[in-house]
Structures are given as C-alpha cells and as structure tokens.
Design a protein around this motif. Sequence first.
Motif, mmCIF file in Angstrom:
data_model
loop_
_atom_site.group_PDB
_atom_site.id
_atom_site.type_symbol
_atom_site.label_atom_id
_atom_site.label_comp_id
_atom_site.label_asym_id
_atom_site.label_seq_id
_atom_site.Cartn_x
_atom_site.Cartn_y
_atom_site.Cartn_z
ATOM 1 N N ALA A 150 0.877 -1.178 0.000
ATOM 2 C CA ALA A 150 0.000 0.000 0.000
ATOM 3 C C ALA A 150 0.910 1.222 0.000
ATOM 4 C CB ALA A 150 -0.918 0.001 1.221
ATOM 5 N N ALA A 151 0.309 2.407 -0.025
ATOM 6 C CA ALA A 151 1.098 3.634 -0.068
ATOM 7 C C ALA A 151 2.020 3.767 1.137
ATOM 8 C CB ALA A 151 0.176 4.848 -0.159
ATOM 9 N N ASP A 152 1.608 3.153 2.272
ATOM 10 C CA ASP A 152 2.403 3.259 3.494
ATOM 11 C C ASP A 152 2.908 1.905 3.991
ATOM 12 O OD1 ASP A 152 -0.074 2.236 4.195
ATOM 13 O OD2 ASP A 152 -0.123 3.261 6.137
ATOM 14 N N VAL A 190 5.165 -3.186 13.073
ATOM 15 C CA VAL A 190 5.007 -4.550 12.543
ATOM 16 C C VAL A 190 3.524 -4.903 12.636
ATOM 17 C CG1 VAL A 190 5.608 -6.976 12.816
ATOM 18 C CG2 VAL A 190 7.337 -5.203 13.249
ATOM 19 N N VAL A 191 2.873 -5.035 11.496
ATOM 20 C CA VAL A 191 1.436 -5.316 11.451
ATOM 21 C C VAL A 191 1.173 -6.815 11.479
ATOM 22 C CG1 VAL A 191 -0.687 -5.032 10.112
ATOM 23 C CG2 VAL A 191 0.999 -3.188 10.184
ATOM 24 N N GLU A 192 1.955 -7.548 10.691
ATOM 25 C CA GLU A 192 1.790 -8.991 10.607
ATOM 26 C C GLU A 192 3.158 -9.649 10.572
ATOM 27 O OE1 GLU A 192 -2.159 -8.751 7.649
ATOM 28 O OE2 GLU A 192 -0.291 -9.685 6.969
ATOM 29 N N LYS A 193 3.200 -10.872 11.036
ATOM 30 C CA LYS A 193 4.429 -11.663 10.980
ATOM 31 C C LYS A 193 4.137 -12.964 10.250
ATOM 32 C CE LYS A 193 8.076 -13.589 13.928
ATOM 33 N NZ LYS A 193 8.550 -13.770 15.311
ATOM 34 N N HIS A 194 4.969 -13.244 9.237
ATOM 35 C CA HIS A 194 4.775 -14.433 8.424
ATOM 36 C C HIS A 194 5.958 -15.386 8.602
ATOM 37 C CE1 HIS A 194 2.572 -11.287 5.772
ATOM 38 N NE2 HIS A 194 1.766 -11.758 6.710
ATOM 39 N N ASP A 195 5.909 -16.502 7.917
ATOM 40 C CA ASP A 195 6.993 -17.480 7.993
ATOM 41 C C ASP A 195 8.254 -16.935 7.320
ATOM 42 O OD1 ASP A 195 5.332 -19.273 9.269
ATOM 43 O OD2 ASP A 195 4.750 -20.295 7.407
ATOM 44 N N GLY A 196 9.401 -17.491 7.715
ATOM 45 C CA GLY A 196 10.652 -17.163 7.048
ATOM 46 C C GLY A 196 11.190 -15.780 7.338
ATOM 47 N N GLY A 197 10.782 -15.179 8.466
ATOM 48 C CA GLY A 197 11.285 -13.861 8.807
ATOM 49 C C GLY A 197 10.642 -12.734 8.036
ATOM 50 N N GLU A 198 9.522 -13.013 7.372
ATOM 51 C CA GLU A 198 8.826 -11.988 6.599
ATOM 52 C C GLU A 198 7.789 -11.296 7.473
ATOM 53 O OE1 GLU A 198 6.839 -11.796 2.188
ATOM 54 O OE2 GLU A 198 6.050 -13.289 3.580
ATOM 55 N N VAL A 199 7.701 -9.972 7.352
ATOM 56 C CA VAL A 199 6.720 -9.198 8.102
ATOM 57 C C VAL A 199 6.052 -8.189 7.174
ATOM 58 C CG1 VAL A 199 8.079 -9.394 10.232
ATOM 59 C CG2 VAL A 199 8.292 -7.340 8.819
ATOM 60 N N LEU A 200 4.929 -7.666 7.618
ATOM 61 C CA LEU A 200 4.285 -6.537 6.953
ATOM 62 C C LEU A 200 4.514 -5.314 7.823
ATOM 63 C CD1 LEU A 200 2.450 -5.311 4.751
ATOM 64 C CD2 LEU A 200 0.484 -5.936 6.193
ATOM 65 N N LEU A 201 5.151 -4.297 7.245
ATOM 66 C CA LEU A 201 5.455 -3.062 7.958
ATOM 67 C C LEU A 201 4.510 -1.951 7.520
ATOM 68 C CD1 LEU A 201 9.370 -2.982 7.709
ATOM 69 C CD2 LEU A 201 8.008 -3.534 9.747
ATOM 70 N N ALA A 202 3.916 -1.253 8.494
ATOM 71 C CA ALA A 202 3.129 -0.047 8.226
ATOM 72 C C ALA A 202 3.957 1.152 8.675
ATOM 73 C CB ALA A 202 1.805 -0.093 8.972
ATOM 74 N N PHE A 203 4.367 1.985 7.743
ATOM 75 C CA PHE A 203 5.197 3.144 8.044
ATOM 76 C C PHE A 203 4.336 4.336 8.459
ATOM 77 C CE2 PHE A 203 7.965 0.534 5.489
ATOM 78 C CZ PHE A 203 9.226 0.739 6.041
ATOM 79 N N LEU A 234 5.020 7.304 7.523
ATOM 80 C CA LEU A 234 4.967 8.116 6.307
ATOM 81 C C LEU A 234 4.279 7.340 5.203
ATOM 82 C CD1 LEU A 234 8.631 9.505 6.322
ATOM 83 C CD2 LEU A 234 6.542 10.677 7.094
ATOM 84 N N SER A 235 3.870 8.058 4.147
ATOM 85 C CA SER A 235 3.134 7.418 3.067
ATOM 86 C C SER A 235 3.477 8.079 1.737
ATOM 87 C CB SER A 235 1.623 7.530 3.319
ATOM 88 O OG SER A 235 0.883 6.876 2.314
ATOM 89 N N GLY A 236 3.286 7.321 0.654
ATOM 90 C CA GLY A 236 3.440 7.876 -0.683
ATOM 91 C C GLY A 236 4.817 8.441 -0.960
ATOM 92 N N PRO A 237 4.889 9.602 -1.634
ATOM 93 C CA PRO A 237 6.172 10.204 -1.980
ATOM 94 C C PRO A 237 7.038 10.529 -0.763
ATOM 95 C CG PRO A 237 4.418 11.188 -3.285
ATOM 96 C CD PRO A 237 3.757 10.329 -2.260
ATOM 97 N N ASP A 238 6.416 10.880 0.359
ATOM 98 C CA ASP A 238 7.201 11.160 1.574
ATOM 99 C C ASP A 238 7.933 9.906 2.051
ATOM 100 O OD1 ASP A 238 6.376 13.810 1.612
ATOM 101 O OD2 ASP A 238 4.683 13.409 2.957
ATOM 102 N N LEU A 239 7.264 8.767 1.981
ATOM 103 C CA LEU A 239 7.901 7.508 2.362
ATOM 104 C C LEU A 239 9.001 7.150 1.360
ATOM 105 C CD1 LEU A 239 8.198 4.953 4.034
ATOM 106 C CD2 LEU A 239 6.260 3.971 2.766
ATOM 107 N N ASP A 240 8.716 7.343 0.088
ATOM 108 C CA ASP A 240 9.716 7.040 -0.941
ATOM 109 C C ASP A 240 10.999 7.837 -0.714
ATOM 110 O OD1 ASP A 240 7.771 5.445 -2.044
ATOM 111 O OD2 ASP A 240 7.226 6.877 -3.623
ATOM 112 N N GLN A 241 10.838 9.116 -0.408
ATOM 113 C CA GLN A 241 12.001 9.972 -0.190
ATOM 114 C C GLN A 241 12.776 9.541 1.046
ATOM 115 O OE1 GLN A 241 13.367 12.377 -2.149
ATOM 116 N NE2 GLN A 241 15.020 12.257 -0.649
#
Length: 349
Positions: free
Chosen positions: A89-91, A119-132, A134-141
């Motif tokens: 998602a954007a963030d 950390v929003v979700e934790k999956h197998d293999g050390g994979e997680v879902l991160l919610a930052f 910041l969002s969109g272009p601000d996060l990209d920068q």
Amino acid sequence: MRLSDFDFDLPEDRIALRPAQPRDSARLLLVQPEQGMSDLIVRDLPGLLQPGDALVFNDTKVIPARLSGTRARDGNITVVEATLHKRAAADRWTAFMRPGKRLKAGDRVNFGEGLDATVVEKHDGGEVLLAFDLSGPDLDQAINTRGDMPLPPYIAAKRGEDAQDRSDYQTVYAREDGSVAAPTAGLHFTPELLTAIRERGVSTHFVTLHVGAGTFLPVKTDDVSEHKMHAEFGVVPRETADALNAVHAAGGRIICVGTTSLRLLESATGEDGVIKPFADDTAIFITPGYRFRAADGLMTNFHLPKSTLFMLVSAFAGQATMRAAYEHAIADGYRFYSYGDGSLLWRAA
C-alpha cells in the motif's frame, strides 16, 4: 525433478564483486542448441540479431531497500535489518527482517531520521508486513535517504555496499521505482550499444517487473515441484503487447533481456501465443517441461546452483545444453552472478 538435478560446483573466485567496465565489455557466451557455443563480448550482440527482431527490457528501477534500525520493547533495544521486497500500500511494505524471530505484531521499529514503522503482521521465514508512519512520496524519499542498495547476499557477504553501487546496480534505462534487485542482464547495456542495436533494425521494447528479494531465496524442497515462488508485480503495456505480436506476425524473433522480462512476458501470453496487456502479480515458476509461448531468445547472466533461475534457463535451452554451457563457462573463467558476464540463449526446439 529433484533439486540435485540442478546442482554444480562453482569456485568462489568465479563470483564477480564488481561489474565489467565499460558495461558492454563483459563476456558473452553464445549458446546454440545445435551449433554449439561461441565466446564473444556483449558489444557483439547487434551482429547476433536480425533486422525485424525485438529486444524486451525490464525498465524497473532498484530502490535502496535495505534499512537498518532498532526495535524497542520493555526497555530493551534490538538492532534489526529490513529488506523491503514488495509494496502492499502507499504506506506499507512486506519485508524480510533479521532477526525475524525477535519481532512480533505491534512492535515499533525506528530506522532513523523520522522513518518509523509498526510490525502489522508476521509471516513465515522472517517476513513481516510493515506499516510506516509516512506514506506515498514522503515515504519514498525517506527510504531513498535512509536505505542502502540491496546487494545480493553473495556480494554483500564479501564486501559492503558503497557509492559506486548506486550507479553500477542500476540499468541505464531504469525508470519505474520498485525493485529490490536489479534485472542484471540489463546491466550490460550502454546508450551506445542500444543505438547500435536500433541501427541494426532491431526494435526495443520495455515492460516492468518489480523484482522482489524472494529472487534470492534458496529452494529448500528436494522435490522441485513443491517450491513456491514469491509474487512480483508486473506490467506489459498494451502498445508493447501489440508491437511484439506484430514482430512475431512478421517473422521476427522476440529476445528477452533477463529472466524477469521473460517471466513477465510468458505470464502475459496465452496458450495461443498471443501476448496480452498485463498488470498484475505473477508467481510463474518455469522448470524443464514448460512450453514457452512468447520468447525465442534470452540474454541472461550465469546463475546460482540449485536456483529457480538455473531451472528456468535449463527449461529454455535444454538441461544438457545448459550443463555443458556452465561447465564451459567455469573452465574458461567466465564471471558469475549479478555483476558477472552474460550469455545469449536460443530456445530449444
């Protein structure tokens, strides 16, 4: 098929830690299933193509997707590293985290200079879902400022990322932000080589596949069919699909530059061989026995033993052919992997 069917011995000194300079001076192994092999250089490529052929490039752009930070919990600080691999998602990004076992949903991670995530979700293999935050272009920068180029593990284990990698690990035609690994066959191209290809009467076309860090994950199942690929997002524009269909209709050949453009193009092509517009995830896993629908040729680097990419080239040009080609490349001093030399393969009949 067993994983051992795709194993081979590779000396450590064959792993390239820096690319050839200039880019198109890298070696190129021409592999023709019936005519054998020829030792060339990338600059020879235009002479190996015919007027009316088409080259397909992946124009994705590598982002500095490796982030170092800290997680604070109950007064304890843990140093962590995230390798972003797919935007959700954007963030939000999915990421491989180290040490992944030390994290849990709800943890806050600080990557410095105002770049924070949950950390929003934790999956197998050390994979997680991160919610930052910041969002969109601000996060990209912020990622561009704080992140490091995600060099492949076999390079990062031998040396650190530096300023030179910011340009070396990027194709000259990269334009669509989103990859965490370079489409490495494209690293051999220079503006001068692209001009020579077009002057030869060969058309150039661009698709976008955002390469994820899953490309470096080892195959852990002995039965190859049980391996699951990570999904990656790709786009084949309508005008590109139409142009490539016209190339085939006129008797020209489609040559994919890199396994990423090949996987995307095959994902967009129907059983009838017609390439369609595409904008979706693909997790296509190509192994020997696959019937290719779109690609007639493939330019690609030399890949890891027991990797999905070595399975793909074995499917494309034939297992015996590719085993012989790799034996020749190793014996003749070709440089392997992302910064290594290239090969041009023609599809086995």
